[in-house]
Design an enzyme around this catalytic site. Structure first.
Site, PDB file in Angstrom:
ATOM      1  N   LYS A 216     -22.116 -11.167 -11.058  1.00  0.00           N
ATOM      2  CA  LYS A 216     -23.242 -10.282 -10.691  1.00  0.00           C
ATOM      3  C   LYS A 216     -24.358 -10.393 -11.723  1.00  0.00           C
ATOM      4  O   LYS A 216     -25.533 -10.201 -11.382  1.00  0.00           O
ATOM      5  CB  LYS A 216     -22.762  -8.837 -10.532  1.00  0.00           C
ATOM      6  CG  LYS A 216     -22.082  -8.229 -11.753  1.00  0.00           C
ATOM      7  CD  LYS A 216     -23.029  -7.517 -12.672  1.00  0.00           C
ATOM      8  CE  LYS A 216     -22.300  -6.996 -13.892  1.00  0.00           C
ATOM      9  NZ  LYS A 216     -23.191  -6.283 -14.832  1.00  0.00           N
TER      10      LYS A 216
ATOM     11  N   THR B  87     -26.975  -3.660 -11.394  1.00  0.00           N
ATOM     12  CA  THR B  87     -27.462  -4.621 -12.388  1.00  0.00           C
ATOM     13  C   THR B  87     -28.720  -5.340 -11.933  1.00  0.00           C
ATOM     14  O   THR B  87     -29.588  -5.677 -12.744  1.00  0.00           O
ATOM     15  CB  THR B  87     -26.358  -5.651 -12.706  1.00  0.00           C
ATOM     16  OG1 THR B  87     -25.160  -4.951 -13.046  1.00  0.00           O
ATOM     17  CG2 THR B  87     -26.751  -6.546 -13.866  1.00  0.00           C
TER      18      THR B  87
ATOM     19  N   GLY C 180     -17.580  -2.014 -13.419  1.00  0.00           N
ATOM     20  CA  GLY C 180     -18.243  -1.358 -12.301  1.00  0.00           C
ATOM     21  C   GLY C 180     -19.683  -1.033 -12.647  1.00  0.00           C
ATOM     22  O   GLY C 180     -20.162  -1.355 -13.745  1.00  0.00           O
TER      23      GLY C 180
ATOM     24  N   LYS D 118     -17.718  -8.425 -19.844  1.00  0.00           N
ATOM     25  CA  LYS D 118     -17.875  -9.106 -18.561  1.00  0.00           C
ATOM     26  C   LYS D 118     -18.395 -10.521 -18.792  1.00  0.00           C
ATOM     27  O   LYS D 118     -19.324 -10.713 -19.572  1.00  0.00           O
ATOM     28  CB  LYS D 118     -18.850  -8.342 -17.671  1.00  0.00           C
ATOM     29  CG  LYS D 118     -18.463  -6.890 -17.402  1.00  0.00           C
ATOM     30  CD  LYS D 118     -19.559  -6.144 -16.670  1.00  0.00           C
ATOM     31  CE  LYS D 118     -19.181  -4.693 -16.421  1.00  0.00           C
ATOM     32  NZ  LYS D 118     -20.251  -3.934 -15.730  1.00  0.00           N
TER      33      LYS D 118
ATOM     34  N   SER E 135     -31.082  -3.055 -17.013  1.00  0.00           N
ATOM     35  CA  SER E 135     -30.338  -4.302 -16.959  1.00  0.00           C
ATOM     36  C   SER E 135     -30.982  -5.395 -17.797  1.00  0.00           C
ATOM     37  O   SER E 135     -32.089  -5.859 -17.503  1.00  0.00           O
ATOM     38  CB  SER E 135     -30.231  -4.778 -15.503  1.00  0.00           C
ATOM     39  OG  SER E 135     -29.721  -6.097 -15.444  1.00  0.00           O
ATOM     40  N   ARG E 136     -30.276  -5.829 -18.832  1.00  0.00           N
ATOM     41  CA  ARG E 136     -30.821  -6.899 -19.701  1.00  0.00           C
ATOM     42  C   ARG E 136     -30.924  -8.216 -18.941  1.00  0.00           C
ATOM     43  O   ARG E 136     -31.813  -9.022 -19.199  1.00  0.00           O
ATOM     44  CB  ARG E 136     -29.948  -7.039 -20.940  1.00  0.00           C
ATOM     45  CG  ARG E 136     -28.556  -7.557 -20.686  1.00  0.00           C
ATOM     46  CD  ARG E 136     -27.601  -7.293 -21.807  1.00  0.00           C
ATOM     47  NE  ARG E 136     -27.252  -5.883 -21.897  1.00  0.00           N
ATOM     48  CZ  ARG E 136     -26.277  -5.407 -22.662  1.00  0.00           C
ATOM     49  NH1 ARG E 136     -25.575  -6.234 -23.418  1.00  0.00           N
ATOM     50  NH2 ARG E 136     -25.994  -4.126 -22.701  1.00  0.00           N
TER      51      ARG E 136
END
Length: 308
Positions: free
Chosen positions: A194, A251, A139, A108, A257-258
């Site tokens: 996102k 996210t 997703g 992504k 979530s990094r």
């Protein structure tokens, strides 16, 4: 099916394990020789997916040609800024690519300088017809959860519905549901941006703000994601679906979530360099923010969250 999983991060490792569970033959290409050796020995990706056992059936290699040899499907799970270099290396392995017929992209982001989506990068680097009509798998899906069989739903996006349906069948099981979507552009823009909004959500957390703040931030963040996506040709409904709202919620709110964690560190006072150095994983939103803002400027579109 023989499938080459290109990229030994957490997501690539989780997807290789899922494919083996589904009865396929997966070979995982890992860039780092020391990590690959430990993964073969201990059957754990201690750097990117600790605590999850890698099935014995997942073959692990640092030889890219070996990973893709005799494979029908190539699954890219590299960092976005490494995708072009990796795909270009593959383009010179004509003999190894002889049996490959389908490309799936689980990466992504937007490429810096070119502002290209990941499907465009693959189309520009892999030989035709292999590089044309790839399928993007995207997703709300954290590697840590997918690897443990936590129920998850994602999208297989492609302009070619037949290819999307094949990916749907290949990856789906009782805990991993795959929907199809032919709005490839919209899906790619949604899942790239996102990560940018997730950094902003982390900054909000680090500053000690609350749920009200985050609710407003995500709502306005989704609005600017859709604004850019629709200007480029994406469909409005894509941004309210799994790749848009779904992935944004996951996210921007998750402990996994990094991008959110990086933002939280910045909100608490760390410099960007310090926040990046604290994690072995790539926070895709950093590079994507710059690319998105520059792309939006060309189009005359305002992305206030991404700009800040």
């Amino acid at each position: 099916m023989k499938i080459a999983v290109i990229g030994g991060g957490g997501w690539g490792t989780a997807l290789a394990a899922l494919l083996v569970k589904n009865g396929h033959e997966a070979r995982l290409w890992v860039y780092e020789p020391d990590l690959a050796e430990r993964m073969r020995r201990d059957r754990v990706n201690d750097r990117f997916l600790p605590g999850v056992t890698i099935p014995a059936a997942v073959a692990i290699t640092t030889d890219l040609a070996e990973a893709v040899a005799d494979s029908a499907m190539l699954l890219f799970a590299t960092p976005s800024q490494a995708l072009r270099a990796t795909a270009s290396r593959l383009a010179h392995e004509d003999h190894a690519l002889a049996t490959a017929r389908l490309v799936v992209i689980a990466t992504k982001g937007l490429e810096q300088k070119t502002y290209h989506r990941m499907s465009e990068v693959v189309g520009e680097t892999l030989p035709l017809p292999l590089g044309s009509n790839p399928v993007v798998l995207a997703g709300p899906s954290h590697a840590e959860e997918v690897a443990r069989g936590i129920p998850t739903a994602v999208v297989a996006a492609s302009r070619d519905r037949t290819r999307a349906a094949e990916v749907q069948e290949t990856f789906s099981n009782e805990t991993f549901r795959v929907y199809t979507n032919d709005d490839l552009l919209g899906v790619e823009i949604a899942v790239a941006l996102k990560n940018v909004v997730a950094i902003a959500a982390g900054i909000s957390d680090g500053l000690g703000f609350g749920d009200s703040t985050k609710g407003a931030l995500l709502t306005r963040g989704l609005a600017e994601i859709a604004r850019l996506g629709e200007a480029l040709g994406g469909r409005p409904e894509t941004f309210s679906g799994l790749a848009g709202m779904g992935d944004l919620i996951a996210t921007a709110t998750s402990r996994h979530s990094r991008n959110r964690r990086l933002g939280e560190a910045v909100g608490r006072g760390a410099t960007l360099d310090e926040a990046l150095a604290a994690s072995p994983m790539v926070a895709e939103g950093v590079g994507t923010a710059q690319a998105a803002v520059e792309l939006a400027a060309r189009l005359g579109i305002e992305l206030p969250i991404a700009e800040q």
